[in-house]
Write a protein that holds these residues in place. Structure first.
Motif, mmCIF file in Angstrom:
data_model
loop_
_atom_site.group_PDB
_atom_site.id
_atom_site.type_symbol
_atom_site.label_atom_id
_atom_site.label_comp_id
_atom_site.label_asym_id
_atom_site.label_seq_id
_atom_site.Cartn_x
_atom_site.Cartn_y
_atom_site.Cartn_z
ATOM 1 N N ILE A 131 0.872 -1.174 0.000
ATOM 2 C CA ILE A 131 0.000 0.000 0.000
ATOM 3 C C ILE A 131 0.906 1.220 0.000
ATOM 4 C CG2 ILE A 131 -1.844 -1.154 1.274
ATOM 5 C CD1 ILE A 131 -0.732 0.737 3.696
ATOM 6 N N LEU A 132 0.324 2.382 -0.179
ATOM 7 C CA LEU A 132 1.087 3.627 -0.071
ATOM 8 C C LEU A 132 0.930 4.181 1.339
ATOM 9 C CD1 LEU A 132 0.257 5.413 -3.440
ATOM 10 C CD2 LEU A 132 2.310 4.121 -2.832
ATOM 11 N N HIS A 133 2.043 4.597 1.920
ATOM 12 C CA HIS A 133 1.984 5.233 3.237
ATOM 13 C C HIS A 133 1.123 6.488 3.119
ATOM 14 C CE1 HIS A 133 3.173 7.384 6.867
ATOM 15 N NE2 HIS A 133 3.604 6.216 7.328
ATOM 16 N N PRO A 134 0.212 6.695 4.072
ATOM 17 C CA PRO A 134 -0.735 7.808 3.942
ATOM 18 C C PRO A 134 -0.092 9.196 3.958
ATOM 19 C CG PRO A 134 -0.921 6.746 6.085
ATOM 20 C CD PRO A 134 -0.007 5.901 5.264
ATOM 21 N N ARG A 135 1.069 9.337 4.583
ATOM 22 C CA ARG A 135 1.706 10.662 4.623
ATOM 23 C C ARG A 135 2.875 10.783 3.651
ATOM 24 N NH1 ARG A 135 0.317 10.161 10.341
ATOM 25 N NH2 ARG A 135 2.218 8.968 10.588
ATOM 26 N N SER A 136 3.747 9.791 3.633
ATOM 27 C CA SER A 136 4.955 9.902 2.807
ATOM 28 C C SER A 136 4.752 9.462 1.362
ATOM 29 C CB SER A 136 6.086 9.073 3.427
ATOM 30 O OG SER A 136 5.819 7.683 3.269
ATOM 31 N N GLY A 137 3.758 8.629 1.129
ATOM 32 C CA GLY A 137 3.547 8.102 -0.213
ATOM 33 C C GLY A 137 4.466 6.941 -0.556
#
Length: 174
Positions: A131-137
């Protein structure tokens, strides 16, 4: 009748097994330690806060870990579309700030249910699921989420130790 957090029978830790089983065993251990630190306490005792200005309490930790389980496993890893239970954009610390001793039984039950729902949500996802980290991407794997959750429970187990000692002098590890 006053509700009291039930006794916890802790699961023996898996010392040998495949990676997923060992990770899940360590996660289960962290979950059960938090519940164990709450056992035998009423809602009023669970809501006792540490030391100002902190709003941390055992009940707050239960509510916080409900949010963390929901956020990492269900919202992010499984992609379920749902809201947080206690926190919002306008009240990001509602899990700690808005504890109510009268709601302790419901909050405790919600935490236990969230664990079941989280486990079910990721049951068929491989550890390499990303998944993509919600803050860092940045890309994150389910493996990383497991390790992060084990770390999160480890950090909060220390908080729970101190909170329980403040409440009734209970110390140690079983």
């Amino acid at each position: 009748m006053t509700w009291t957090a039930p006794e916890i029978a802790r699961t023996p830790q898996l010392l040998v097994g495949d990676e997923r089983a060992v990770l899940h065993s360590l996660l289960t251990r962290g979950r059960e330690i938090l519940l164990w630190k709450c056992q035998g306490l009423t809602g009023e005792l669970l809501a006792i806060r540490s030391v100002e200005p902190s709003t941390m309490s055992l009940l707050g930790l239960i509510r916080h870990m409900t949010e963390v389980e929901r956020g990492w496993f269900r919202l992010r890893a499984a992609g379920e579309q749902l809201d947080y239970v206690y926190s919002s954009d306008t009240n990001p610390d509602g899990d700690f700030h808005d504890t109510d001793p009268e709601q302790a039984e419901a909050d405790y039950a919600r935490f236990v249910e969230e664990i079941t729902l989280a486990d079910k949500a990721i049951a068929n996802l491989p550890l390499d699921h990303t998944i993509l980290h919600p803050r860092s991407g940045a890309d994150l794997s389910l493996r990383w989420i497991y390790l992060h959750m084990i770390e999160e429970y480890g950090r909060h187990a220390g908080h729970a130790d101190l909170l329980r000692e403040r409440i009734d002098g209970s110390v140690g590890y079983q």
